[in-house]
Design an enzyme around this catalytic site. Sequence first.
Site, mmCIF file in Angstrom:
data_model
loop_
_atom_site.group_PDB
_atom_site.id
_atom_site.type_symbol
_atom_site.label_atom_id
_atom_site.label_comp_id
_atom_site.label_asym_id
_atom_site.label_seq_id
_atom_site.Cartn_x
_atom_site.Cartn_y
_atom_site.Cartn_z
ATOM 1 N N ARG A 122 73.544 63.507 43.787
ATOM 2 C CA ARG A 122 74.384 64.042 42.709
ATOM 3 C C ARG A 122 75.731 64.540 43.227
ATOM 4 O O ARG A 122 76.732 64.437 42.512
ATOM 5 C CB ARG A 122 73.645 65.156 41.979
ATOM 6 C CG ARG A 122 72.561 64.594 41.092
ATOM 7 C CD ARG A 122 71.950 65.651 40.224
ATOM 8 N NE ARG A 122 71.132 65.029 39.194
ATOM 9 C CZ ARG A 122 70.100 65.626 38.624
ATOM 10 N NH1 ARG A 122 69.774 66.859 38.953
ATOM 11 N NH2 ARG A 122 69.414 65.005 37.684
ATOM 12 N N GLY A 170 67.247 63.286 31.211
ATOM 13 C CA GLY A 170 67.124 63.642 29.792
ATOM 14 C C GLY A 170 68.352 63.257 28.979
ATOM 15 O O GLY A 170 68.249 62.789 27.850
ATOM 16 N N LYS A 220 54.070 59.223 29.203
ATOM 17 C CA LYS A 220 53.735 59.564 27.813
ATOM 18 C C LYS A 220 54.503 58.793 26.763
ATOM 19 O O LYS A 220 55.726 58.677 26.829
ATOM 20 C CB LYS A 220 54.011 61.047 27.588
ATOM 21 C CG LYS A 220 53.071 61.948 28.334
ATOM 22 C CD LYS A 220 53.392 63.371 27.963
ATOM 23 C CE LYS A 220 52.423 64.349 28.596
ATOM 24 N NZ LYS A 220 52.989 65.704 28.521
#
Length: 393
Positions: free
Chosen positions: A36, A370, A197
């Site tokens: 990053r 996200g 999921k």
Amino acid sequence: MNKRSVRDLDVQGKRVLVRVDFNVPVKNGEVTDDTRIQRALPTIRHLLERGARPILISHLGRPKGEPDPEYAMDAVAEKLEELLGVPVKKLDTAAGPEAERTLNDWDGEGVVLLENSRFYPGETKNDPEFSEQLATLADLYVDDAFGAAHRAHATTVGVAELLPAAAGLLMEEEIDNLDKVLRVPERPFVAIIGGAKVSDKVDVIESLLEVADTLLVGGAMCFTFFKARGYETGSSLVEDEYLEEAKRLMGEAGERLVLPVDVVVAEEMEEDARASVVRIEEMPENMMGLDVGPETVEKFGGYVTEAKTIFWNGPMGVFEMDAFAKGTEGVARAVAESEAISIVGGGDSVAAVRKLGLEDEMGFISTGGGASLEYVEGKELPGVAVLPNREDA
Ligand code: ADP
Ligand code: MG
């Protein structure tokens, strides 16, 4: 990108507050993965080359709105100085009289790194007073933290409303790449979705189905789809609350949604468990599916080879264990070999690609996590929305 870019700003002699994403792993006072930091360098260099005075701010970890030595930015400052090759002046505060004084005394050499923004309760509350304090430190604001753009915090939104604002080069690259894939993809467009999921990714699947020609589904989530079709799924990870949703998605997608034909099964999720390959119709009752099988890798690989655009999010199996890593590896190699425009997003997927040493073979690796998923879902990211459009500039 229709947002104002740092390239549109006259930054000469200006103090530029840059929101970066330096939320990196730190162990024993050392940064263990500097990806990053590396990705933020182009914007910092751009500013330095044009005579600006960059003042960097980021969050690190999850301190509780107060100073916590465990999450101080010192290790980051050290790494940044090493990578950037110019002095990094690290402050012990991020706002307030002390920060102001130090910045007024600053000779303008190198860059300043402010302390962790989450040492202040005003950060996550997007508190106007904290934003005001940040704004007094600089003349301009640049947001290069795409990975934090889905959060409306003081350093991503509050301060952007108070200073002339623009997107940094990484932010721009992220948006341009995601747009290239989602808005006008070259076809065939193949999306690959995996991970643990269904619940995490229903909205992503939904949005991808609007644009993709084929959606390949692996990971644990394929078992929720199989169960919805009435197959035996053994002790695989299935989300029973999502069976109806899975049915609806399969109905909507028809043949465009492609499931595995074989899977790797074991009695338990253990590194040394006895693994075997079964056809999906022959899933044993007492076993769990932990990876896609070789025939599936071949089948998915065929779609990938034909593709002109690829979006991949979510590992095909429990890649953390060697016994269940082959599916993810096979798909990663196919994407790496493909000539298509490709984007890989998601923390674990990117970790898997890195573990295989295939980072440089991928078209674009999204730092978003996200934020990239929310962008793909079609949600407006507050940190992007707040930046002025180019035409308003
Ligand atoms: P990303 O971070 O790339 O978005 P996710 O967080 O959705 O990916 O999912 C990653 C996790 O899914 C990994 O930890 C992996 O072990 C797990 N996983 C993948 N396939 C299975 C499976 N068949 N059974 C259980 N867990 C799985
Ligand atoms: Mg993950």
